[in-house]
Design a protein around this motif. Sequence first.
Motif, PDB file in Angstrom:
ATOM      1  N   PHE A  34     -53.506 -37.783  30.335  1.00 33.71           N
ATOM      2  CA  PHE A  34     -54.734 -37.924  30.487  1.00 33.71           C
ATOM      3  C   PHE A  34     -55.584 -37.613  29.201  1.00 33.71           C
ATOM      4  CE2 PHE A  34     -54.985 -39.698  34.857  1.00 33.71           C
ATOM      5  CZ  PHE A  34     -54.032 -38.396  35.349  1.00 33.71           C
ATOM      6  N   TYR A  36     -59.799 -36.908  28.598  1.00 32.62           N
ATOM      7  CA  TYR A  36     -60.691 -37.357  29.146  1.00 32.62           C
ATOM      8  C   TYR A  36     -61.998 -37.074  28.310  1.00 32.62           C
ATOM      9  CZ  TYR A  36     -59.371 -37.238  34.172  1.00 32.62           C
ATOM     10  OH  TYR A  36     -59.091 -37.865  35.805  1.00 32.62           O
ATOM     11  N   GLN A  38     -66.368 -35.886  27.374  1.00 28.27           N
ATOM     12  CA  GLN A  38     -67.270 -35.560  28.583  1.00 28.27           C
ATOM     13  C   GLN A  38     -68.362 -35.408  26.965  1.00 28.27           C
ATOM     14  OE1 GLN A  38     -67.762 -31.050  29.673  1.00 28.27           O
ATOM     15  NE2 GLN A  38     -69.040 -31.584  31.146  1.00 28.27           N
ATOM     16  N   LEU A  44     -67.344 -35.103  33.101  1.00 27.92           N
ATOM     17  CA  LEU A  44     -66.193 -35.367  32.147  1.00 27.92           C
ATOM     18  C   LEU A  44     -65.360 -36.715  32.954  1.00 27.92           C
ATOM     19  CD1 LEU A  44     -65.570 -32.571  32.638  1.00 27.92           C
ATOM     20  CD2 LEU A  44     -63.537 -33.541  31.829  1.00 27.92           C
ATOM     21  N   LEU A  46     -62.940 -39.978  32.192  1.00 26.54           N
ATOM     22  CA  LEU A  46     -61.773 -40.873  31.700  1.00 26.54           C
ATOM     23  C   LEU A  46     -61.064 -41.420  30.567  1.00 26.54           C
ATOM     24  CD1 LEU A  46     -58.126 -41.265  32.395  1.00 26.54           C
ATOM     25  CD2 LEU A  46     -58.990 -42.892  33.757  1.00 26.54           C
ATOM     26  N   LYS A  49     -55.361 -43.045  29.632  1.00 28.84           N
ATOM     27  CA  LYS A  49     -54.095 -42.517  30.029  1.00 28.84           C
ATOM     28  C   LYS A  49     -52.547 -42.763  30.148  1.00 28.84           C
ATOM     29  CE  LYS A  49     -54.109 -44.652  34.500  1.00 28.84           C
ATOM     30  NZ  LYS A  49     -53.919 -44.567  36.185  1.00 28.84           N
ATOM     31  N   PHE A  89     -60.854 -34.085  25.808  1.00 30.51           N
ATOM     32  CA  PHE A  89     -59.655 -32.929  27.507  1.00 30.51           C
ATOM     33  C   PHE A  89     -58.834 -33.670  27.605  1.00 30.51           C
ATOM     34  CE2 PHE A  89     -62.955 -28.921  28.034  1.00 30.51           C
ATOM     35  CZ  PHE A  89     -63.576 -30.355  28.186  1.00 30.51           C
ATOM     36  N   VAL A  93     -51.302 -34.432  34.445  1.00 32.91           N
ATOM     37  CA  VAL A  93     -51.285 -34.310  36.300  1.00 32.91           C
ATOM     38  C   VAL A  93     -49.506 -33.343  37.753  1.00 32.91           C
ATOM     39  CG1 VAL A  93     -49.805 -36.040  36.923  1.00 32.91           C
ATOM     40  CG2 VAL A  93     -51.363 -35.526  39.036  1.00 32.91           C
ATOM     41  N   LYS A  96     -50.963 -32.194  43.001  1.00 32.90           N
ATOM     42  CA  LYS A  96     -51.962 -31.813  43.674  1.00 32.90           C
ATOM     43  C   LYS A  96     -53.340 -31.557  42.626  1.00 32.90           C
ATOM     44  CE  LYS A  96     -50.003 -31.616  48.840  1.00 32.90           C
ATOM     45  NZ  LYS A  96     -50.791 -30.638  49.257  1.00 32.90           N
ATOM     46  N   LYS A  97     -53.260 -31.555  41.458  1.00 30.09           N
ATOM     47  CA  LYS A  97     -54.115 -30.781  40.200  1.00 30.09           C
ATOM     48  C   LYS A  97     -54.300 -31.601  39.308  1.00 30.09           C
ATOM     49  CE  LYS A  97     -52.455 -26.488  39.176  1.00 30.09           C
ATOM     50  NZ  LYS A  97     -52.878 -25.038  39.083  1.00 30.09           N
ATOM     51  N   LEU A  98     -55.158 -31.750  38.374  1.00 29.36           N
ATOM     52  CA  LEU A  98     -55.312 -31.517  37.211  1.00 29.36           C
ATOM     53  C   LEU A  98     -54.612 -30.786  36.137  1.00 29.36           C
ATOM     54  CD1 LEU A  98     -57.212 -34.772  36.336  1.00 29.36           C
ATOM     55  CD2 LEU A  98     -54.855 -35.183  36.579  1.00 29.36           C
ATOM     56  N   PHE A 100     -55.964 -29.044  32.208  1.00 28.90           N
ATOM     57  CA  PHE A 100     -56.625 -29.408  31.561  1.00 28.90           C
ATOM     58  C   PHE A 100     -56.320 -28.385  30.445  1.00 28.90           C
ATOM     59  CE2 PHE A 100     -59.232 -32.850  32.704  1.00 28.90           C
ATOM     60  CZ  PHE A 100     -59.336 -32.352  34.267  1.00 28.90           C
ATOM     61  N   GLY A 101     -56.906 -28.828  28.949  1.00 28.22           N
ATOM     62  CA  GLY A 101     -56.834 -27.904  27.794  1.00 28.22           C
ATOM     63  C   GLY A 101     -57.948 -27.799  27.537  1.00 28.22           C
ATOM     64  N   LYS A 102     -58.492 -26.823  26.288  1.00 25.96           N
ATOM     65  CA  LYS A 102     -59.601 -26.604  26.351  1.00 25.96           C
ATOM     66  C   LYS A 102     -60.566 -26.987  25.862  1.00 25.96           C
ATOM     67  CE  LYS A 102     -57.851 -21.672  25.787  1.00 25.96           C
ATOM     68  NZ  LYS A 102     -57.793 -20.608  24.542  1.00 25.96           N
TER      69      LYS A 102
ATOM     70  N   TYR B  35     -63.750 -27.454  40.494  1.00 23.61           N
ATOM     71  CA  TYR B  35     -63.107 -26.614  38.564  1.00 23.61           C
ATOM     72  C   TYR B  35     -64.671 -25.031  38.213  1.00 23.61           C
ATOM     73  CZ  TYR B  35     -59.558 -30.090  38.186  1.00 23.61           C
ATOM     74  OH  TYR B  35     -58.188 -30.539  38.164  1.00 23.61           O
ATOM     75  N   GLN B  41     -63.027 -22.187  27.456  1.00 27.86           N
ATOM     76  CA  GLN B  41     -61.970 -21.986  28.011  1.00 27.86           C
ATOM     77  C   GLN B  41     -61.792 -23.731  28.780  1.00 27.86           C
ATOM     78  OE1 GLN B  41     -59.743 -19.182  27.896  1.00 27.86           O
ATOM     79  NE2 GLN B  41     -61.457 -17.941  26.640  1.00 27.86           N
ATOM     80  N   SER B  42     -60.609 -24.319  29.048  1.00 28.21           N
ATOM     81  CA  SER B  42     -60.435 -24.906  29.469  1.00 28.21           C
ATOM     82  C   SER B  42     -60.524 -24.819  31.226  1.00 28.21           C
ATOM     83  CB  SER B  42     -58.323 -25.248  29.922  1.00 28.21           C
ATOM     84  OG  SER B  42     -58.555 -24.220  30.390  1.00 28.21           O
ATOM     85  N   LEU B  43     -60.977 -26.087  31.307  1.00 27.32           N
ATOM     86  CA  LEU B  43     -60.918 -26.602  33.576  1.00 27.32           C
ATOM     87  C   LEU B  43     -60.469 -26.011  34.303  1.00 27.32           C
ATOM     88  CD1 LEU B  43     -62.675 -28.717  31.971  1.00 27.32           C
ATOM     89  CD2 LEU B  43     -62.909 -29.805  34.252  1.00 27.32           C
ATOM     90  N   LEU B  45     -58.971 -25.611  38.309  1.00 33.39           N
ATOM     91  CA  LEU B  45     -59.252 -25.329  39.136  1.00 33.39           C
ATOM     92  C   LEU B  45     -59.546 -24.413  40.484  1.00 33.39           C
ATOM     93  CD1 LEU B  45     -59.308 -27.997  41.480  1.00 33.39           C
ATOM     94  CD2 LEU B  45     -57.554 -27.635  42.358  1.00 33.39           C
ATOM     95  N   ASN B 102     -54.634 -39.936  40.706  1.00 29.09           N
ATOM     96  CA  ASN B 102     -54.937 -38.248  39.950  1.00 29.09           C
ATOM     97  C   ASN B 102     -55.675 -39.020  39.132  1.00 29.09           C
ATOM     98  OD1 ASN B 102     -52.799 -36.712  41.684  1.00 29.09           O
ATOM     99  ND2 ASN B 102     -51.448 -38.182  40.889  1.00 29.09           N
ATOM    100  N   PHE B 106     -65.464 -37.061  38.139  1.00 26.50           N
ATOM    101  CA  PHE B 106     -66.817 -35.603  37.894  1.00 26.50           C
ATOM    102  C   PHE B 106     -67.894 -35.469  38.031  1.00 26.50           C
ATOM    103  CE2 PHE B 106     -63.456 -31.990  36.902  1.00 26.50           C
ATOM    104  CZ  PHE B 106     -62.396 -33.165  36.090  1.00 26.50           C
TER     105      PHE B 106
END
Lengths: 110, 115
Positions: A34, A36, A38, A44, A46, A49, A89, A93, A96-98, A100-102, B35, B41-43, B45, B102, B106
């Motif tokens: 993905f 994203y 912001q 954020l 999408l 993807k 970003f 996946v 149950k979670k994503l 992310f990069g910085k 999150y 830094q990145s996000l 969870l 998924n 946000f």
Amino acid sequence: GNSVTQMEGPVTLSEEAFLTINCTYTATGYPSLFWYVQYPGEGLQLLLKATKADDKGSNKGFEATYRKETTSFHLEKGSVQVSDSAVYFCALVEPKKLVFGKGTKLTVNP
Amino acid sequence: SAVISQKPSRDICQRGTSLTIQCQVDSQVTMMFWYRQQPGQSLTLIATANQGSEATYESGFVIDKFPISRPNLTFSTLTVSNMSPEDSSIYLCSVDGQAGANVLTFGAGSRLTVL
């Protein structure tokens, strides 16, 4: 574990310039990928993807191709606008979670 | 997609105090996610909050430090307890945008600065 690495920012471009933001990933298997975005003061959202190798995601003139050979998902846009100024970003996946990069901050000047 | 409202949008807090962040969604959702985005830094969870059950915390996060409530399908709170300057971050609430896809939606985030 899985991870995402993005090019360091910030990136500053002039309007109508070509944009590339690099993203590479480390993962078991072939997770969905993905981008994203912001915008200032917003959450954020999408951008695009891709769910399998060689898929190309696209939206608002942005594109990214899922490359399993290079484990990459670089974001590109042929001609950026001032309104594209935001933080971008890359994410993958896992159950149950994503992850992310910085984030890469893009500023486009008129 | 769902619309998420977070409060406060930002706050400055004193060391040792606690702050509760509220997340309101305009539709019923099964799973809500919290999150953290530390400076540069990145996000990451923190936890997943399901209505009617205890939140599930990720490695490195504990309930005593980040208690979460999920009283119904449209609302959740995250408390940052006994804050220190290291807790200065943006805290984001998110929900699944599409079942099984998924794709997350946000909130705008809550920027906390701890002095």
